[in-house]
Design an enzyme around this catalytic site. Structure first.
Site, PDB file in Angstrom:
ATOM      1  N   GLY A 150       0.608   5.376   0.808  1.00  0.00           N
ATOM      2  CA  GLY A 150       0.624   5.607  -0.630  1.00  0.00           C
ATOM      3  C   GLY A 150       2.031   5.476  -1.167  1.00  0.00           C
ATOM      4  N   GLU A 151       2.322   6.166  -2.263  1.00  0.00           N
ATOM      5  CA  GLU A 151       3.670   6.197  -2.856  1.00  0.00           C
ATOM      6  C   GLU A 151       4.102   4.861  -3.461  1.00  0.00           C
ATOM      7  OE1 GLU A 151       6.535   7.442   0.046  1.00  0.00           O
ATOM      8  OE2 GLU A 151       5.460   9.280   0.564  1.00  0.00           O
ATOM      9  N   GLY A 152       3.205   3.879  -3.513  1.00  0.00           N
ATOM     10  CA  GLY A 152       3.623   2.545  -3.924  1.00  0.00           C
ATOM     11  C   GLY A 152       4.239   1.745  -2.803  1.00  0.00           C
ATOM     12  N   SER A 153       4.196   2.276  -1.575  1.00  0.00           N
ATOM     13  CA  SER A 153       4.910   1.664  -0.460  1.00  0.00           C
ATOM     14  C   SER A 153       4.392   0.279  -0.105  1.00  0.00           C
ATOM     15  CB  SER A 153       4.852   2.570   0.771  1.00  0.00           C
ATOM     16  OG  SER A 153       3.513   2.852   1.129  1.00  0.00           O
ATOM     17  N   ASP A 200       1.292   6.321  -6.184  1.00  0.00           N
ATOM     18  CA  ASP A 200       0.645   7.627  -6.292  1.00  0.00           C
ATOM     19  C   ASP A 200       1.235   8.592  -5.277  1.00  0.00           C
ATOM     20  OD1 ASP A 200      -1.291   7.827  -3.694  1.00  0.00           O
ATOM     21  OD2 ASP A 200      -1.222   5.781  -4.420  1.00  0.00           O
TER      22      ASP A 200
END
Length: 336
Positions: free
Chosen positions: A304-307, A167
């Site tokens: 976030g960011e899929g990290s 996200d």
């Protein structure tokens, strides 16, 4: 109802794990992860995870104008450009682990001039401020879900054997936490977190705002589509569609933080069985995620960011390889 992953493959994995050249259970939660992959692939030993693909869904949220984030909403568009330049945190991790990564605009409040057209091909709009108005209309919710389904199908057609859902959006932990509260029937103060790092005053206001959104919507949240319209956003609804399509196709998904947990909860309400195809990559620092799946990692991440899911990829690949390549105790030569 979504078809479940293979129970026979899961049981075969447990049998093989018990027979490996190690004490029973010595690999801890790696054993559980390996068995899950076996069940999703309906194969034991499992196939290597060579074609992992990640999608980051971006959008802006009306609440980001209300002081619930430590950063202005303009950062969302700037981060889309950072992704395209390959310099976001998730880009670094994806390169490190050989994961194909896309960022897509579902509701970024910016024209994104100069950005490739395919990035905004699924754009709907940024969402309303959920304490005062619905985030989106019912038709927008249905459209966003269809977009998410289409995105997942594209990744699967490209050969994905594991998907990662991430996200991107300033303020997105507020609608995500609100959806978690509505889905699981808990109060605002049980799900609210500091997001990008807000102070105590902003945290108190964020808690009030989530509570106001829940009070405004009342019993409407019993219906998952109405819940998304009232409290979600285009990017969150697309995430729901993404998870639905992946589960229908029998492709496992590694979730990231609170946003993907919120999406998974609604997807499960819409079609029971979705969550069996999901694993939690990590436990974020957001309290709402404590209500969900047992994570592979617990490092206090909140990027976030899929990290977090990307950081967990080596563990999942290791679990698979241990089950594939480790010797069986029965096959070792007896001591002379």
């Amino acid at each position: 109802m979504i078809s479940a992953p293979s129970r026979s493959a899961y049981d075969a994995a447990l049998t093989r794990l018990a027979g490996l050249a190690k004490p029973i259970g010595a690999l801890g939660r790696l054993e559980e992860a390996a068995a899950w992959i076996c069940s999703c692939q309906d194969a034991c030993p499992p196939r290597p995870l060579d074609r992992i693909r990640a999608v980051v869904l971006a959008g802006d949220h009306g609440v980001s104008r209300r002081g619930v984030s430590a950063y202005p909403r303009e950062v969302t568009a700037a981060m889309v450009r950072a992704f395209l330049a390959g310099v976001a945190g998730a880009n670094v991790l994806a390169r490190q682990h050989g994961v194909e990564l896309r960022v897509l605009d579902l509701g970024v409040d910016d024209d994104l001039d100069g950005v490739p057209a395919e990035v905004s091909a699924y754009h709907i709009r940024s969402s309303g401020s959920i304490d005062r108005e619905d985030a989106q209309t019912a038709s927008e919710v249905r459209r966003a879900i269809r977009m998410g389904e289409r995105i997942a199908r594209e990744e699967i057609a490209a050969g994905a054997d594991l998907l990662i859902l991430g996200d991107l959006g300033i303020g997105n932990t507020t609608p995500a936490a609100t959806l978690v509260a509505a889905t699981f029937g808990v109060a605002a103060d049980q799900v609210v977190g500091r997001g990008t790092g807000i102070d105590d005053q902003a945290l108190a206001y964020k808690t009030w705002l989530i509570d106001a959104a829940l009070r405004r919507t009342g019993n409407r949240v019993a219906d998952p589509l109405d819940r998304l319209a009232a409290l979600g956003s285009a990017d969150l609804a697309a995430g729901v569609g993404f998870l639905l399509a992946a589960a229908r196709a029998g492709v496992p998904v590694l979730l990231d933080g609170i946003v993907t947990l919120a999406e998974a909860g609604i997807a499960e309400d819409l079609q029971p069985g979705v969550i069996a195809w999901c694993a939690a990559g990590h436990r974020s620092s957001e309290p709402a995620q404590q209500l969900g799946l047992m994570p592979l990692l617990d490092l206090g991440l909140r990027l976030g960011e899929g990290s977090g899911a990307l950081a967990a990829v080596p563990l999942l690949r290791s679990a698979v390889l241990l089950l594939r390549e480790m010797a069986l105790l029965a096959d070792l030569a007896a001591p002379g």
